[in-house]
Design a protein around this motif. Structure first.
Motif, PDB file in Angstrom:
ATOM      1  N   PHE A  45      28.582 115.546  36.051  1.00  0.00           N
ATOM      2  CA  PHE A  45      28.416 116.932  35.622  1.00  0.00           C
ATOM      3  C   PHE A  45      29.687 117.754  35.770  1.00  0.00           C
ATOM      4  O   PHE A  45      29.639 118.970  35.687  1.00  0.00           O
ATOM      5  CB  PHE A  45      27.275 117.579  36.411  1.00  0.00           C
ATOM      6  N   GLU A  46      30.826 117.125  35.988  1.00  0.00           N
ATOM      7  CA  GLU A  46      32.088 117.853  36.111  1.00  0.00           C
ATOM      8  C   GLU A  46      32.582 118.285  34.730  1.00  0.00           C
ATOM      9  O   GLU A  46      32.299 117.621  33.727  1.00  0.00           O
ATOM     10  CB  GLU A  46      33.133 116.984  36.797  1.00  0.00           C
ATOM     11  N   PRO A  47      33.346 119.409  34.669  1.00  0.00           N
ATOM     12  CA  PRO A  47      33.899 119.839  33.381  1.00  0.00           C
ATOM     13  C   PRO A  47      34.785 118.747  32.785  1.00  0.00           C
ATOM     14  O   PRO A  47      35.556 118.111  33.481  1.00  0.00           O
ATOM     15  CB  PRO A  47      34.725 121.079  33.737  1.00  0.00           C
ATOM     16  N   GLY A  48      34.638 118.514  31.518  1.00  0.00           N
ATOM     17  CA  GLY A  48      35.398 117.470  30.833  1.00  0.00           C
ATOM     18  C   GLY A  48      34.587 116.203  30.632  1.00  0.00           C
ATOM     19  O   GLY A  48      34.812 115.467  29.674  1.00  0.00           O
ATOM     20  N   GLY A  58      30.129 128.571  27.498  1.00  0.00           N
ATOM     21  CA  GLY A  58      31.299 127.816  27.923  1.00  0.00           C
ATOM     22  C   GLY A  58      31.359 126.426  27.325  1.00  0.00           C
ATOM     23  O   GLY A  58      31.923 125.510  27.930  1.00  0.00           O
ATOM     24  N   LEU A  59      30.764 126.249  26.158  1.00  0.00           N
ATOM     25  CA  LEU A  59      30.681 124.952  25.469  1.00  0.00           C
ATOM     26  C   LEU A  59      30.004 123.886  26.320  1.00  0.00           C
ATOM     27  O   LEU A  59      30.211 122.699  26.135  1.00  0.00           O
ATOM     28  CB  LEU A  59      32.076 124.482  25.042  1.00  0.00           C
ATOM     29  N   GLY A  60      29.192 124.300  27.281  1.00  0.00           N
ATOM     30  CA  GLY A  60      28.447 123.363  28.112  1.00  0.00           C
ATOM     31  C   GLY A  60      29.289 122.637  29.135  1.00  0.00           C
ATOM     32  O   GLY A  60      28.912 121.557  29.576  1.00  0.00           O
ATOM     33  N   GLN A  61      30.408 123.210  29.549  1.00  0.00           N
ATOM     34  CA  GLN A  61      31.312 122.521  30.471  1.00  0.00           C
ATOM     35  C   GLN A  61      31.144 122.952  31.927  1.00  0.00           C
ATOM     36  O   GLN A  61      31.520 122.224  32.824  1.00  0.00           O
ATOM     37  CB  GLN A  61      32.768 122.750  30.040  1.00  0.00           C
ATOM     38  N   PHE A  62      30.596 124.121  32.178  1.00  0.00           N
ATOM     39  CA  PHE A  62      30.481 124.632  33.540  1.00  0.00           C
ATOM     40  C   PHE A  62      29.004 124.682  33.917  1.00  0.00           C
ATOM     41  O   PHE A  62      28.298 125.621  33.597  1.00  0.00           O
ATOM     42  CB  PHE A  62      31.140 126.019  33.646  1.00  0.00           C
ATOM     43  N   TYR A  63      28.542 123.629  34.603  1.00  0.00           N
ATOM     44  CA  TYR A  63      27.129 123.418  34.867  1.00  0.00           C
ATOM     45  C   TYR A  63      26.862 123.422  36.368  1.00  0.00           C
ATOM     46  O   TYR A  63      27.574 122.796  37.140  1.00  0.00           O
ATOM     47  CB  TYR A  63      26.716 122.069  34.267  1.00  0.00           C
ATOM     48  N   GLU A  72      29.866 130.566  31.504  1.00  0.00           N
ATOM     49  CA  GLU A  72      30.962 130.800  30.567  1.00  0.00           C
ATOM     50  C   GLU A  72      32.281 130.228  31.059  1.00  0.00           C
ATOM     51  O   GLU A  72      33.071 129.718  30.276  1.00  0.00           O
ATOM     52  CB  GLU A  72      31.133 132.304  30.326  1.00  0.00           C
ATOM     53  N   SER A  73      32.566 130.355  32.353  1.00  0.00           N
ATOM     54  CA  SER A  73      33.851 129.923  32.875  1.00  0.00           C
ATOM     55  C   SER A  73      33.696 129.467  34.318  1.00  0.00           C
ATOM     56  O   SER A  73      32.650 129.647  34.939  1.00  0.00           O
ATOM     57  CB  SER A  73      34.859 131.071  32.807  1.00  0.00           C
ATOM     58  N   ALA A  74      34.785 128.904  34.854  1.00  0.00           N
ATOM     59  CA  ALA A  74      34.781 128.443  36.240  1.00  0.00           C
ATOM     60  C   ALA A  74      34.663 129.622  37.209  1.00  0.00           C
ATOM     61  O   ALA A  74      34.054 129.486  38.279  1.00  0.00           O
ATOM     62  CB  ALA A  74      36.045 127.645  36.520  1.00  0.00           C
ATOM     63  N   ALA A  78      31.878 130.025  40.013  1.00  0.00           N
ATOM     64  CA  ALA A  78      32.250 130.206  41.418  1.00  0.00           C
ATOM     65  C   ALA A  78      31.544 131.410  42.019  1.00  0.00           C
ATOM     66  O   ALA A  78      31.094 131.369  43.179  1.00  0.00           O
ATOM     67  CB  ALA A  78      33.758 130.347  41.545  1.00  0.00           C
ATOM     68  N   LYS A  79      31.415 132.482  41.253  1.00  0.00           N
ATOM     69  CA  LYS A  79      30.700 133.671  41.725  1.00  0.00           C
ATOM     70  C   LYS A  79      29.227 133.347  41.936  1.00  0.00           C
ATOM     71  O   LYS A  79      28.613 133.775  42.910  1.00  0.00           O
ATOM     72  CB  LYS A  79      30.862 134.812  40.714  1.00  0.00           C
ATOM     73  N   HIS A  80      28.663 132.559  41.028  1.00  0.00           N
ATOM     74  CA  HIS A  80      27.260 132.156  41.143  1.00  0.00           C
ATOM     75  C   HIS A  80      27.035 131.313  42.388  1.00  0.00           C
ATOM     76  O   HIS A  80      26.013 131.454  43.065  1.00  0.00           O
ATOM     77  CB  HIS A  80      26.841 131.363  39.895  1.00  0.00           C
TER      78      HIS A  80
END
Length: 113
Positions: A45-48, A58-63, A72-74, A78-80
């Motif tokens: 489940f890592e980005p990439g 975020g095109l499904g990259q940050f799960y 949407e982004s890293a 991180a805030k979540h």
């Protein structure tokens, strides 16, 4: 005139979240036992490594595995991860899940060995 204004009665607020149509439309998250299985292999489940999907944030990259959400982004992810909801879900997922043997012991069908 008709209405509640002249009768002295007040109209009760209906709890709209308990209506069956609202409950049926609710987005279901993964159950804790499914999350527990996913946490065994976090590399998947890592980005990439995730497939790109234009329909997901975020095109499904940050799960987030434990919450079953895309971000949407890293930075947003991180805030979540600092949120109380995430920590609570992660704590539930880190506990050992119940097994069929535990269920049988609870009703007295199996004995402790």
């Amino acid at each position: 005139m008709r209405g509640n204004k002249h009768t002295g009665r007040t109209r009760k607020n209906q709890n709209k979240k308990t209506r069956p149509s609202v409950i049926a439309q609710k987005r279901r998250n993964k159950d804790i036992d499914q999350v527990h299985e996913d946490l065994k292999t976090p590399k998947r489940f890592e980005p990439g490594t995730l497939p790109r999907d234009e329909d997901l944030p975020g095109l499904g990259q940050f799960y987030c595995i434990s919450c079953d959400r895309f971000f949407e982004s890293a930075e947003v992810k991180a805030k979540h991860e600092k949120s109380k909801l995430h920590k609570r879900r992660l704590q539930k997922a880190s506990d050992e899940p119940h097994t069929q043997r535990d269920a049988e012991m609870a009703v007295g069908l199996a004995t402790e060995r």
